[in-house]
Design an enzyme around this catalytic site. Structure first.
Site: not given
Length: 492
Positions: A243, A383, A394, A414, A419, A478
């Site tokens: 991502c 994010h 975050e 998002k 996402h 990831f």
């Protein structure tokens, strides 16, 4: 300084040296969900840090927070200054940039029940699914039928970005196309093409596998097809960092321009994973929200009731160009790319570091690369996936870097579009640039019960007027991949 074991276990012991502390907290994650907190007897060691509970022989590494720095002056060389001269996208809100951002400003959700495949037996039955997509005028009918959606989205977004930059086919024919590169990444590539190829192999044997199986599955094909379509012969490849992919591409493309290897780069991310394998795979990771009864309220960054992210899809592409080249051809300059950075958590395959060290160091390095101080930044496109662990990690990282946050705004795109995985950074870069050019920040919707640790203005539920000075856009993937890019209004 913290010492951590390599990514050998999802159970980690954190040992502190606080006075009177005779134990350690065991943090465990089930997928992306923190599920247990225990006290573990101390071994008596005075060493701070993380140690693996199941693999004593794991390689130990050290992660050190970046030291404070005095921000250098911003780049002045017009050959190395990088500007944005075009934008193109494919999104759940269509293919028009202004329509996309207006929908975001209105706080409209693009999350709907899945109807692309039969999801009735799935525990998650909704997504940011693109509907009524048309490639007319960009892809001929024969190729359109063959292509995986991942590459269809890429070709349309890329061509629209070139058109937006006044770089249509007639103009490109007059230019040195060996100086124009393409770098559009994907986290998962042609997932539908791959799944159909495996299905053909199992059901009918290898002789029934289409010759397009491999070419339309591999992640580099978006950049390749776009270059073939437009004749662009400069640097061309793809990056796949889950991502974080699109931001990695922006960072790499900027360096090609700064090294004078290219004058223009067509850059971004593309993804089309709203299909059975993609949705099923993320369900298996226990990463997705299961709010099937109210899908439009499922993505709720920083809300105490969040239960996972919502899978989305699409493509977001920018035209990045040296200022010198843009000025020579009289291009319309939309914004400026100031810098970026990439780091790794070196911690776990899917879970973020709870202390946010990898993210905070990435933000710090991006500001250093951009030549700006933390005090100059007043907008963060976060994010903010709506996962239990990721959202707070975050925020912790942001608060480490930005000590004074009273003027800082951050929001989560998002919450409305889901996402987009490898495409997320591309779509969010466009949202960030539109915030710069319009002076309006879109809301983070579904903010009902904010986490008490979130003390920064998240633009809850309603858009806000805000003059952006310097903006950062965060993307994490990831594997612990962190990426941050920095944009600002263009000032000659």
């Amino acid at each position: 300084m913290a010492s951590i074991a390599g990514s050998c276990s999802s159970g980690l012991i954190f040992r502190t040296n606080e006075s009177g502390n005779k134990g350690a907290s065991l943090l465990q994650y089930n997928g992306l969900r923190p599920v247990e907190s225990k006290q573990v007897a101390s071994s008596g060691s005075k060493t701070n840090g993380f140690i693996s509970t199941s693999a004593a022989k794991c390689r130990r590494i050290k992660a050190v927070a970046s030291p404070n720095f005095s921000a250098p002056k911003r780049e002045k060389d017009p050959k190395k200054r990088i500007v944005i001269t075009g934008m193109g996208l494919v999104s759940v809100f269509g293919n028009e940039i202004d329509t996309f951002y207006n929908k975001l400003l209105e706080g409209e959700s693009g999350i709907t029940p899945i109807d692309r495949f039969d999801a009735s037996t799935f525990s998650v039955r909704f997504a940011g699914q693109i509907r009524d997509f048309s490639s007319k005028g960009y892809i001929d009918g024969k190729n359109d039928r063959r292509l995986d959606d991942c590459w269809r989205y890429c070709l349309v977004a890329g061509r629209r970005a070139l058109d937006d930059a006044s770089l249509g086919p007639e103009v490109l024919e007059t230019m040195d196309r060996s100086r124009i590169g393409v770098l559009v990444g994907s986290g998962m590539g042609g997932l539908t093409a791959f799944s159909k190829g495996v299905e053909a192999l199992i059901q009918k044997g290898f002789k029934k596998i289409t010759p397009f199986f491999i070419p339309y599955s591999i992640t580099n094909m978006g950049s390749a097809l776009l270059a073939i379509d437009t004749g662009l012969m400069g640097p061309n490849y793809s990056i796949s960092t889950a991502c974080a992919t699109a931001n990695y591409c922006f960072y790499a493309a900027a360096n090609h321009i700064r090294r004078e290897e290219a004058d223009i780069m067509v850059v971004g991310g593309t993804e089309a994973a709203v299909m059975a394998t993609g949705v099923g795979g993320f369900i298996a990771c226990r990463a997705l929200s299961q709010r099937n009864d109210e899908p439009q309220k499922a993505s709720r960054p920083w809300d105490q009731e969040r239960d996972g992210f919502v899978i989305g899809e699409g493509s977001g592409v920018l035209i990045m160009e040296s200022l010198e080249h843009a000025m020579k051809r009289g291009a319309n300059i939309i914004a400026e790319y100031l810098g970026g950075a990439i780091t790794c958590d070196a911690h776990h395959m899917t879970d973020p570091r709870s202390d946010g060290l990898g993210v905070s160091s990435c933000i710090t390095k991006s500001l250093e690369d951009a030549g700006v101080s933390p005090e100059e930044v007043n907008y963060v496109n976060a994010h903010a996936t709506s996962t239990l662990a990721g959202d707070l990690a975050e925020v912790n990282a942001i608060k480490k870097v930005f000590k004074e946050t009273s003027e800082l705004k951050m929001n989560g795109t998002k919450s409305m579009i889901g996402h987009g995985l490898g495409a997320a950074g591309g779509l969010e870069a466009i949202a960030t640039i539109k915030a710069i050019t319009t002076g309006w920040l879109h809301p983070t919707i579904n903010q009902y019960n904010l986490e008490p640790e979130v003390t920064i203005d998240t633009v809850p539920n309603v858009k806000k007027k805000h003059e952006v000075n310097v903006a950062i856009s965060n993307s994490f993937g990831f594997g612990g991949h962190n990426s941050v890019v920095v944009f600002s209004p263009f000032r000659p």
